[in-house]
Design a protein around this motif. Structure first.
Motif, short mmCIF file in Angstrom:
data_model
loop_
_atom_site.label_atom_id
_atom_site.label_comp_id
_atom_site.label_asym_id
_atom_site.label_seq_id
_atom_site.Cartn_x
_atom_site.Cartn_y
_atom_site.Cartn_z
N ALA A 219 0.83 -1.21 0.00
CA ALA A 219 0.00 0.00 0.00
C ALA A 219 0.86 1.26 0.00
CB ALA A 219 -0.94 -0.01 1.20
N GLN A 220 1.98 1.22 0.72
CA GLN A 220 2.85 2.40 0.76
C GLN A 220 3.51 2.68 -0.59
OE1 GLN A 220 5.56 2.18 4.18
NE2 GLN A 220 4.21 3.67 5.16
N GLU A 221 3.66 1.66 -1.44
CA GLU A 221 4.17 1.90 -2.78
C GLU A 221 3.24 2.82 -3.56
OE1 GLU A 221 4.99 -1.71 -4.87
OE2 GLU A 221 6.15 -2.57 -3.21
N VAL A 222 1.99 2.87 -3.15
CA VAL A 222 0.99 3.70 -3.82
C VAL A 222 0.73 5.00 -3.07
CG1 VAL A 222 -1.40 3.79 -4.66
CG2 VAL A 222 -0.13 1.62 -4.74
N PHE A 223 0.54 4.90 -1.73
CA PHE A 223 0.10 6.06 -0.95
C PHE A 223 1.18 6.66 -0.05
CE2 PHE A 223 -4.31 4.75 -1.88
CZ PHE A 223 -4.92 6.00 -2.01
N GLY A 224 2.36 6.08 -0.01
CA GLY A 224 3.41 6.64 0.82
C GLY A 224 3.01 6.73 2.27
N ALA A 225 3.06 7.94 2.84
CA ALA A 225 2.77 8.14 4.25
C ALA A 225 1.30 8.04 4.59
CB ALA A 225 3.29 9.51 4.70
N ASP A 226 0.44 7.96 3.59
CA ASP A 226 -1.00 7.97 3.83
C ASP A 226 -1.57 6.55 3.90
OD1 ASP A 226 -1.09 10.80 3.82
OD2 ASP A 226 -0.95 10.76 1.64
N VAL A 227 -0.89 5.73 4.69
CA VAL A 227 -1.29 4.34 4.94
C VAL A 227 -1.35 4.13 6.45
CG1 VAL A 227 -0.63 1.91 4.68
CG2 VAL A 227 -0.26 3.52 2.79
N SER A 228 -2.35 3.39 6.88
CA SER A 228 -2.52 3.11 8.31
C SER A 228 -2.94 1.66 8.47
CB SER A 228 -3.60 4.03 8.89
OG SER A 228 -4.84 3.81 8.23
N ILE A 229 -3.01 1.21 9.72
CA ILE A 229 -3.47 -0.15 9.97
C ILE A 229 -4.31 -0.17 11.24
CG2 ILE A 229 -1.40 -0.80 11.31
CD1 ILE A 229 -1.66 -3.61 9.95
N LYS A 230 -5.35 -0.98 11.21
CA LYS A 230 -6.24 -1.16 12.36
C LYS A 230 -5.99 -2.54 12.95
CE LYS A 230 -11.23 -1.13 13.46
NZ LYS A 230 -12.58 -0.94 12.85
N LEU A 231 -5.80 -2.59 14.27
CA LEU A 231 -5.46 -3.83 14.96
C LEU A 231 -6.39 -4.05 16.15
CD1 LEU A 231 -1.59 -3.29 15.07
CD2 LEU A 231 -2.85 -4.73 13.46
N SER A 232 -6.68 -5.33 16.43
CA SER A 232 -7.50 -5.67 17.60
C SER A 232 -6.81 -6.81 18.36
CB SER A 232 -8.92 -6.09 17.19
OG SER A 232 -8.88 -7.16 16.25
N PRO A 233 -5.76 -6.49 19.14
CA PRO A 233 -4.97 -7.53 19.79
C PRO A 233 -5.72 -8.35 20.84
CG PRO A 233 -3.75 -5.46 19.67
CD PRO A 233 -5.17 -5.16 19.30
N THR A 234 -6.87 -7.87 21.31
CA THR A 234 -7.60 -8.67 22.30
C THR A 234 -8.29 -9.86 21.68
OG1 THR A 234 -9.58 -7.29 22.10
CG2 THR A 234 -8.02 -6.72 23.83
N GLY A 235 -8.38 -9.91 20.35
CA GLY A 235 -8.97 -11.08 19.69
C GLY A 235 -10.42 -11.28 20.06
N GLY A 236 -10.85 -12.54 20.06
CA GLY A 236 -12.23 -12.86 20.40
C GLY A 236 -13.15 -12.85 19.20
N ASN A 237 -13.23 -11.69 18.52
CA ASN A 237 -14.14 -11.59 17.40
C ASN A 237 -13.70 -12.51 16.26
OD1 ASN A 237 -16.38 -10.58 16.07
ND2 ASN A 237 -15.28 -8.84 15.20
N ASN A 238 -14.65 -13.27 15.73
CA ASN A 238 -14.39 -14.21 14.64
C ASN A 238 -13.34 -15.26 15.01
OD1 ASN A 238 -16.29 -13.35 12.65
ND2 ASN A 238 -15.03 -11.54 12.28
N ASP A 239 -13.33 -15.62 16.31
CA ASP A 239 -12.63 -16.81 16.78
C ASP A 239 -11.11 -16.71 16.69
OD1 ASP A 239 -12.64 -19.28 17.99
OD2 ASP A 239 -12.84 -20.40 16.13
N LEU A 240 -10.56 -15.57 17.06
CA LEU A 240 -9.11 -15.43 17.17
C LEU A 240 -8.74 -15.03 18.59
CD1 LEU A 240 -7.84 -13.68 13.92
CD2 LEU A 240 -7.99 -16.11 14.45
N GLY A 241 -7.50 -15.23 18.93
CA GLY A 241 -6.99 -14.85 20.24
C GLY A 241 -5.90 -15.82 20.69
N MET A 242 -4.83 -15.26 21.27
CA MET A 242 -3.70 -16.05 21.75
C MET A 242 -3.46 -15.75 23.23
SD MET A 242 -1.04 -15.26 18.58
CE MET A 242 -1.27 -13.46 18.68
N PRO A 243 -2.71 -16.59 23.93
CA PRO A 243 -2.34 -16.26 25.31
C PRO A 243 -1.62 -14.91 25.35
CG PRO A 243 -1.79 -18.54 24.82
CD PRO A 243 -2.22 -17.91 23.51
#
Length: 382
Positions: A219-243
């Motif tokens: 994505a940065q090859e296209v938008f450079g600095a105008d790239v972001s990411i959304k993360l949900s480290p607590t998991g749970g939703n849609n059956d993900l999650g680690m210790p």
């Protein structure tokens, strides 16, 4: 508490927002098939007119997929690009910036969904591990996910992310948010409960973060600095999650690598733990995979230069405090934007958030006006 801290301008990538209040991505199932339309334009324009500094589009499918959400928009065809450009241009005219959230469902597709049938490809995941749950209300007789096909070459999907970014650029979006949360494909690669590959994309935190980092780089090859990411480290939703130790090690490594990028991200958005995203699955163990902890406090120290934006069930008081003390550069609201198209103006003028969400029409309904529960919420008097 005065709302001043939220209403000041803030730098974001290569641009500046008029305030620090963002509208989180909100799937609403109003597209014409997979093509953005005029009722969607009105929805986004209302919220831009209501003062949003940054709008994140609903999840935008980067390729034809059998999503559990019917009428979800894509960005792989010219008709879709044109539909989004109609929306983006109108949002800009109202003074807001808008990012496209780039979305691949991974194992959360279904082979019986019309779009998946039309695509003619399997349901792919990092590994052949099925997610518990499923909400395929629009596919008769289907209620569960399937065991996905292990993705043979992850770089084929990385190429789709780059093409989606190119298409978003053509539509005029100010940037893109990589959807790395809520159990979708990037998140699936990060989480060892879904990713048990034995190649360079699985195993150690370094390997499991490779897919996310390559998607960001594309994505940065296209938008450079105008790239972001959304993360949900607590998991749970849609059956993900680690210790917890594994969660901190994995997301900590990801953040260290993102922080070291030659071109810094516009922001990292963290979803805090939210019971609404922590379902109990209807199977024998009766458990969720969620790992409950304070995401903001845990991961803020990893970001020395990259702005942090907080998300998920924030009260106004929490939002004000996060920004006032420098914990977050900005905040995202979700549900409050659904019922209050003038949310920022209400905050600025001290108006109550007193509209009730029409949950019966949250995702539309067959045979009813798509505006119902979508663009018919009232604004306050000023």
């Amino acid at each position: 508490m005065a709302a001043k801290s939220l209403l000041t301008p803030v730098a974001l990538g290569s641009t500046t927002l008029r305030n620090r209040i963002g509208m989180s991505a909100l799937t609403r199932s109003r597209a014409s098939g997979t093509v953005p339309n005029d009722v969607m334009r009105e929805y986004y324009v209302q919220r831009a007119r209501g003062g949003a500094g940054l709008i994140i589009s609903e999840g935008v499918l980067i390729t034809q997929q059998g999503t559990e959400w019917p009428e979800a928009p894509g960005i792989w065809s010219q008709a879709q690009i044109d539909g989004w450009k109609n929306i983006v241009d109108a949002v800009h005219a109202e003074g807001s910036k808008i990012y496209a959230q780039l979305w691949h469902l991974g194992r959360l597709n279904h082979p019986a969904a019309p779009e998946q049938i039309a695509a003619g490809v399997p349901v792919y995941g990092p590994s052949a591990i099925m997610a518990r749950g499923g909400r395929f209300r629009h596919i008769p007789g289907v209620k569960d996910y399937v065991v996905p096909t292990e993705l043979p070459d992850p770089k084929t999907i990385i190429a789709l992310y780059k093409q989606a970014a190119l298409n978003a650029k053509a539509a005029g979006f100010d940037g893109v948010e990589m959807h790395g949360a809520n159990g979708y494909l990037i998140h699936q690669f990060l989480d060892s409960s879904a990713n048990q590959r034995t190649d360079s994309y699985g195993g150690s935190p370094k390997n499991r973060t490779r897919f996310a980092l390559e998607a960001v780089a594309a994505a940065q090859e296209v938008f450079g600095a105008d790239v972001s990411i959304k993360l949900s480290p607590t998991g749970g939703n849609n059956d993900l999650g680690m210790p917890l130790p594994e969660t901190v090690a994995t997301f900590g490594h990801l953040l260290q690598q993102l922080e070291a990028l030659p071109t810094k991200l516009a922001y990292v958005a963290f979803m805090r733990y939210n019971p609404l995203h922590d379902p109990i699955y209807p199977d024998a163990d009766g458990k969720t995979r969620a790992t409950q902890f304070d995401v903001i406090t845990t991961f803020k120290p990893y970001l020395k230069q990259t702005p942090l934006w907080a998300n998920s069930a924030l009260s106004l008081e929490e939002a004000l405090a996060y920004v006032a003390d420098g914990t977050a550069a900005g905040v995202f609201f979700g549900l409050n934007w659904i019922a209050h198209p003038d949310l920022v103006k209400r905050i600025e003028h001290g108006k109550p958030l007193d509209n009730q969400i029409d949950f019966a029409h949250l995702y539309g309904a067959e045979g009813v006006d798509p505006a119902l529960g979508y663009t018919d919420y009232k604004t306050a008097a000023y």
